[in-house]
Design a protein around this motif. Structure first.
Motif, PDB file in Angstrom:
ATOM      1  N   UNK A 256       0.846  -1.186   0.000  1.00 12.84           N
ATOM      2  CA  UNK A 256       0.000   0.000   0.000  1.00 12.84           C
ATOM      3  C   UNK A 256       0.882   1.236   0.000  1.00 12.84           C
ATOM      4  N   UNK A 257       0.287   2.377  -0.304  1.00 14.85           N
ATOM      5  CA  UNK A 257       1.074   3.605  -0.379  1.00 14.85           C
ATOM      6  C   UNK A 257       0.177   4.811  -0.211  1.00 14.85           C
ATOM      7  N   UNK A 258       0.824   5.956   0.038  1.00 16.53           N
ATOM      8  CA  UNK A 258       0.137   7.242   0.156  1.00 16.53           C
ATOM      9  C   UNK A 258       0.621   8.110  -0.986  1.00 16.53           C
ATOM     10  N   UNK A 259      -0.285   8.524  -1.845  1.00 20.21           N
ATOM     11  CA  UNK A 259       0.102   9.339  -2.990  1.00 20.21           C
ATOM     12  C   UNK A 259       0.752  10.636  -2.537  1.00 20.21           C
ATOM     13  N   UNK A 260       1.733  11.066  -3.310  1.00 19.03           N
ATOM     14  CA  UNK A 260       2.427  12.316  -3.018  1.00 19.03           C
ATOM     15  C   UNK A 260       2.477  13.149  -4.284  1.00 19.03           C
ATOM     16  N   UNK A 261       2.408  14.453  -4.131  1.00 14.33           N
ATOM     17  CA  UNK A 261       2.473  15.333  -5.288  1.00 14.33           C
ATOM     18  C   UNK A 261       3.892  15.485  -5.801  1.00 14.33           C
ATOM     19  N   UNK A 262       4.860  15.091  -4.975  1.00 17.85           N
ATOM     20  CA  UNK A 262       6.263  15.177  -5.385  1.00 17.85           C
ATOM     21  C   UNK A 262       6.736  13.796  -5.777  1.00 17.85           C
ATOM     22  N   UNK A 263       7.806  13.670  -6.560  1.00 18.01           N
ATOM     23  CA  UNK A 263       8.315  12.358  -6.948  1.00 18.01           C
ATOM     24  C   UNK A 263       8.590  11.480  -5.744  1.00 18.01           C
ATOM     25  N   UNK A 264       8.449  10.166  -5.956  1.00 20.59           N
ATOM     26  CA  UNK A 264       8.557   9.219  -4.848  1.00 20.59           C
ATOM     27  C   UNK A 264       9.915   9.287  -4.149  1.00 20.59           C
TER      28      UNK A 264
ATOM     29  N   UNK B 237       4.951  12.404   7.412  1.00 18.70           N
ATOM     30  CA  UNK B 237       3.855  13.176   7.987  1.00 18.70           C
ATOM     31  C   UNK B 237       3.994  13.219   9.509  1.00 18.70           C
ATOM     32  N   UNK B 238       3.145  14.028  10.153  1.00 15.18           N
ATOM     33  CA  UNK B 238       3.205  14.151  11.617  1.00 15.18           C
ATOM     34  C   UNK B 238       2.824  12.851  12.305  1.00 15.18           C
ATOM     35  N   UNK B 239       2.109  11.969  11.593  1.00 15.21           N
ATOM     36  CA  UNK B 239       1.717  10.685  12.191  1.00 15.21           C
ATOM     37  C   UNK B 239       2.780   9.603  11.990  1.00 15.21           C
ATOM     38  N   UNK B 240       3.889   9.974  11.358  1.00 15.25           N
ATOM     39  CA  UNK B 240       4.971   9.015  11.166  1.00 15.25           C
ATOM     40  C   UNK B 240       4.905   8.250   9.867  1.00 15.25           C
ATOM     41  N   UNK B 241       3.832   8.428   9.094  1.00 15.79           N
ATOM     42  CA  UNK B 241       3.730   7.757   7.798  1.00 15.79           C
ATOM     43  C   UNK B 241       4.461   8.569   6.739  1.00 15.79           C
ATOM     44  N   UNK B 242       4.903   7.902   5.687  1.00 13.38           N
ATOM     45  CA  UNK B 242       5.712   8.539   4.653  1.00 13.38           C
ATOM     46  C   UNK B 242       4.951   8.544   3.336  1.00 13.38           C
ATOM     47  N   UNK B 243       4.765   9.719   2.767  1.00 18.56           N
ATOM     48  CA  UNK B 243       4.100   9.848   1.474  1.00 18.56           C
ATOM     49  C   UNK B 243       5.031   9.412   0.343  1.00 18.56           C
ATOM     50  N   UNK B 244       4.429   8.899  -0.738  1.00 21.97           N
ATOM     51  CA  UNK B 244       5.221   8.473  -1.888  1.00 21.97           C
ATOM     52  C   UNK B 244       6.118   7.299  -1.582  1.00 21.97           C
ATOM     53  N   UNK B 245       5.721   6.473  -0.622  1.00 22.54           N
ATOM     54  CA  UNK B 245       6.560   5.373  -0.148  1.00 22.54           C
ATOM     55  C   UNK B 245       5.725   4.096  -0.081  1.00 22.54           C
ATOM     56  N   UNK B 246       6.329   2.965  -0.381  1.00 23.03           N
ATOM     57  CA  UNK B 246       5.619   1.688  -0.401  1.00 23.03           C
ATOM     58  C   UNK B 246       5.741   0.969   0.935  1.00 23.03           C
ATOM     59  N   UNK B 247       4.613   0.479   1.424  1.00 24.76           N
ATOM     60  CA  UNK B 247       4.563  -0.322   2.647  1.00 24.76           C
ATOM     61  C   UNK B 247       4.070  -1.728   2.303  1.00 24.76           C
TER      62      UNK B 247
ATOM     63  N   UNK C  76      -7.690   3.032   6.138  1.00 23.51           N
ATOM     64  CA  UNK C  76      -8.418   3.538   4.979  1.00 23.51           C
ATOM     65  C   UNK C  76      -8.315   5.053   4.858  1.00 23.51           C
ATOM     66  N   UNK C  77      -8.248   5.736   5.992  1.00 18.36           N
ATOM     67  CA  UNK C  77      -8.174   7.199   5.971  1.00 18.36           C
ATOM     68  C   UNK C  77      -6.815   7.704   5.509  1.00 18.36           C
ATOM     69  N   UNK C  78      -5.756   6.988   5.874  1.00 17.47           N
ATOM     70  CA  UNK C  78      -4.404   7.498   5.635  1.00 17.47           C
ATOM     71  C   UNK C  78      -3.775   7.025   4.336  1.00 17.47           C
ATOM     72  N   UNK C  79      -4.101   5.825   3.905  1.00 18.01           N
ATOM     73  CA  UNK C  79      -3.497   5.302   2.674  1.00 18.01           C
ATOM     74  C   UNK C  79      -4.435   5.546   1.497  1.00 18.01           C
ATOM     75  N   UNK C  80      -3.852   5.741   0.331  1.00 18.58           N
ATOM     76  CA  UNK C  80      -4.665   6.078  -0.839  1.00 18.58           C
ATOM     77  C   UNK C  80      -4.903   4.899  -1.766  1.00 18.58           C
ATOM     78  N   UNK C  81      -4.026   3.919  -1.752  1.00 19.40           N
ATOM     79  CA  UNK C  81      -4.265   2.768  -2.616  1.00 19.40           C
ATOM     80  C   UNK C  81      -3.590   1.522  -2.052  1.00 19.40           C
TER      81      UNK C  81
END
Length: 724
Positions: free
Chosen positions: A245-253, A259-269, A341-346
């Motif tokens: 799963x991942x969180x979409x980011x507007x900047x390149x991966x 983020x403040x919650x410790x999750x990383x945008x544009x990164x694969x989990x 579901x709230x934090x991850x985009x796909x």
């Protein structure tokens, strides 16, 4: 890109033969380029020299074709070196394979490296792709091998260990440990599979994930996720599926932001578990939890259900042990399903095939695999927007036999996933090939048609709505979607969006319960009567005219040659203005004489009046069929209609023998007889039917025991094909 009939069909026969021998399975992978790793290694150990792979040489051609091609400045200073020339004490794997072994170099293949990183989380899967009993010490001969799933088969890819370097540094993938080389060699083997390093530029992580497992990937956007997503995820893990799963980011991966919650945008989990627990303050309902892993091995979620959150104090010791809860900065953490579901985009789920794992305790999918091909002018009909040709696409009959064990919301049905994958487009990129826009539709088969293998005709699709279909046509290597339908029979129609686009594909169906799918080999039924040939007692004005012309040309010999036959036929046939034909060619007339030669291959090369009459009756019958399909009166028929026209013409032959044409033969006919505009004129139509019947008659002559197989010597084969 175009395909030659001989190349494609010979390759297909070889693949089918290999499958019968067990080749291509997980335990007996195909030898890519025919190279046998064990035999080659032993050969070079015996010679006391290092293996050099001629099929993927240390040259610019293996690097690429454009940005890494001959004209590129990037390749001028690249030197191919073996690990022992790069560092002291090189190792294949140091301290176990991990994410830190995969560092991207000067190649845009992060999609591949992300998949490799995910693979390191599953040791059993990893060491199937990366056979780990390889080293630079014992049995070292400069040769290594890796195994990939490739369009339905497992293949073993052999490479030498010469790797591109610049200033003694690896140009492409490298490990954080300077003396570790498994990831660089894996990348080289994957590049060889696709033709070059440059062919790996740009892609989707799931593409490589499937090539490492043979699985099929489902994509879910959280904002459009199905209501049963939790159950889907839980079942996927029970099957041993890979899940990311991942969180979409507007900047390149590569510019991953925390983020403040410790999750990383544009990164694969990676998703490693899905469980339910019952906190003490929740008297009735349970809490759904998801366990995730950051491949970095650190940086974790700090919200509810994180390692040290207060929520854990509400659980009993037994619950904590079941969830294997521990407080450690190891990159692995729990969070509620709602927060997930709230934090991850796909989320991406790579479902494994039944042979992916040998552990019988893991519940796996039932899978059926079909190979197919779109042929321009014959079976490349495009999507439903093109009703005149859509029906000519390959069709696959799907039988759903068992309902799910635990239907959602008490709705009965069979859950299955359809995956349509186009083949070889990455490898053919250097020849200008791009991904086609592909998709599929599913139609319910009427009960009265259950059990037969009839190719559905145009009228069926004009009058019937699809029961299900892919969400959209898209230019990805693979289009997948999950469905649930009632038990029964269905027909799946895979297609490109535009017609006339030629390529190969595989269609896979994964289901929780038993299913079967197979290509409809199709003898197409005609919906109109076949014109009957004139009986011997009837002689029309045209017949009388032919008799007069025949006797005039034949003279005292009472027989005519191919050249004379051409004269006879064309003097009459050119009077049919609706055929818009220039007449028969000499080659066509020679084939006609070969057809009518009763003794076949020992005849005179001439026709007498009786043979000529028989031939003319055939031509009149075929002429009637041609006119039926020549609706526009332009003197030719569309190649997509050729299959129906040919079927009508050979129907009497079929009824006598049980013989029927298959899809591959229709493809060959189109490629052989259609012109550049995908039309077939009268001469070509007759030539096709003459050749088809002549070859069938010849086969019957050799098949003396009637078992449907014949054995020919080289001389007999040449005599047969040269004369027919």
């Amino acid at each position: 890109m175009p395909y030659t009939p001989s190349g494609f069909f010979c390759d297909r026969l070889i693949r089918e033969r290999e499958r019968r021998d067990g080749e291509g399975s997980l335990n007996k992978p195909l030898r890519f380029n025919g190279q046998d790793f064990s035999a080659l290694r032993q050969e070079y150990l015996t010679k006391k020299s290092l293996f050099e792979d001629e099929s993927f040489p240390a040259t610019v051609e293996s690097l690429g074709f454009k940005e890494l091609g001959h004209k590129s400045n990037k390749v001028k200073n690249i030197v191919w070196k073996r690990p022992k020339e790069i560092c002291e004490n090189p190792q294949f794997i140091v301290g176990g394979a991990s994410r830190t072994d995969i560092c991207q170099g000067d190649l845009g293949d992060c999609w591949l490296l992300a998949a490799i990183a995910c693979l390191t989380l599953y040791e059993k899967l990893l060491y199937r792709v990366v056979p780990h009993e390889q080293s630079f010490s014992d049995g070292y001969g400069g040769i290594f091998h890796f195994q990939f799933w490739r369009y339905g088969d497992w293949v073993d890819v052999v490479i030498d260990d010469r790797i591109p370097t610049f200033n003694n540094q690896l140009v492409f993938t490298k490990s954080a440990e300077r003396n570790e080389f498994w990831s660089a060699l894996l990348e080289k083997a994957y590049a060889k599979l696709h033709g070059s390093y440059e062919a790996l530029k740009g892609g989707n992580t799931t593409e490589a994930m499937e090539d490492f497992t043979g699985g099929v990937t489902e994509f879910y956007e959280m904002k459009e996720a199905p209501k049963e997503l939790y159950k889907i995820m839980k079942k996927a893990l029970e099957r041993g599926s890979l899940m990311g799963c991942s969180i979409d980011s507007l900047v390149p991966a590569r510019f991953e932001t925390r983020t403040v919650t410790g999750l990383v945008k544009g990164h694969a989990y990676s998703v490693t578990a899905v469980e339910e627990c019952k906190p003490s303050q929740h008297k009735e309902s349970k809490v759904r939890l998801v366990r995730l892993r950051n491949p970095w091995g650190q940086v974790e979620w700090n919200g509810p259900w994180s390692d040290n959150s207060k929520e854990w104090t509400t659980l009993s010791k037994t619950e904590k042990e079941k969830l294997q809860h521990q407080s450690a900065e190891d990159g692995e953490f729990w969070m509620s399903f709602e927060d997930f579901k709230k934090n991850y985009t796909k989320i991406e789920i790579c479902n494994l095939t039944p042979d992916a794992l040998e552990d019988d305790k893991i519940h796996k999918w039932t899978v059926s695999v079909n190979e197919g091909r779109w042929v321009r002018g014959c079976s490349a009909g495009g999507c439903r927007n093109y009703p005149d040709t859509f029906w000519t696409n390959p069709q696959y009959r799907l039988r759903l036999l068992e309902e799910d064990d635990d239907p959602e919301d008490n709705e009965v049905g069979c859950t299955f996933v359809v995956a349509l994958m186009q083949k070889n487009r990455r490898k053919e990129r250097k020849m200008g090939a791009n991904l086609f826009t592909i998709g599929f539709a599913i139609y319910e088969v009427p009960k009265e048609m259950h059990g037969n293998k009839q190719h559905m005709q145009k009228d069926f699709f004009l009058l019937t709505s699809s029961k299900a279909r892919c969400k959209s046509y898209i230019n990805l290597r693979e289009v997948t979607q999950r469905f649930r339908l009632s038990p029964g029979e269905y027909v799946i129609v895979p297609s490109t969006y535009e017609p006339h686009q030629e390529g190969e594909f595989i269609l896979r169906v994964f289901s929780e319960k038993k299913n079967t799918s197979e290509e409809i080999e199709n003898r197409i039924e005609a919906d109109h009567p076949v014109p009957a040939p004139a009986s011997a007692g009837e002689e029309s004005e045209e017949d009388q005219q032919f008799r007069t012309i025949f006797q005039e040309i034949a003279g005292d010999e009472r027989e005519i040659t191919a050249s004379e036959l051409k004269n006879v036929l064309n003097r009459v046939i050119t009077r049919h203005k609706d055929l818009n034909t220039e007449g028969f060619s000499l080659e066509s007339c020679r084939s006609m004489i070969a057809l009518m030669d009763v003794s076949f291959m020992d005849g005179t090369g001439r026709l007498n009046l009786q043979e000529f009459r028989h031939l003319w009756n055939k031509i009149k019958q075929w002429q009637g069929i041609f006119k039926h399909y020549n609706a526009d009166q332009f003197g030719s028929i569309n190649s997509y209609e050729m299959r129906n026209a040919v079927n009508d013409a050979v129907m009497c032959l079929v009824s006598r023998s049980g013989f029927r044409l298959n899809n591959q033969l229709y493809d060959i006919i189109t490629m052989r007889y259609a012109n550049e505009n995908m039309n077939i004129d009268f001469d070509s139509f007759i030539s096709c039917l003459v050749r088809l019947e002549a070859m069938f008659r010849a086969f019957q002559a050799f098949d003396q025991d009637g078992d449907g197989t014949i054995r020919l010597s080289v001389l007999e084969w040449l005599q047969l094909t040269m004369y027919a």
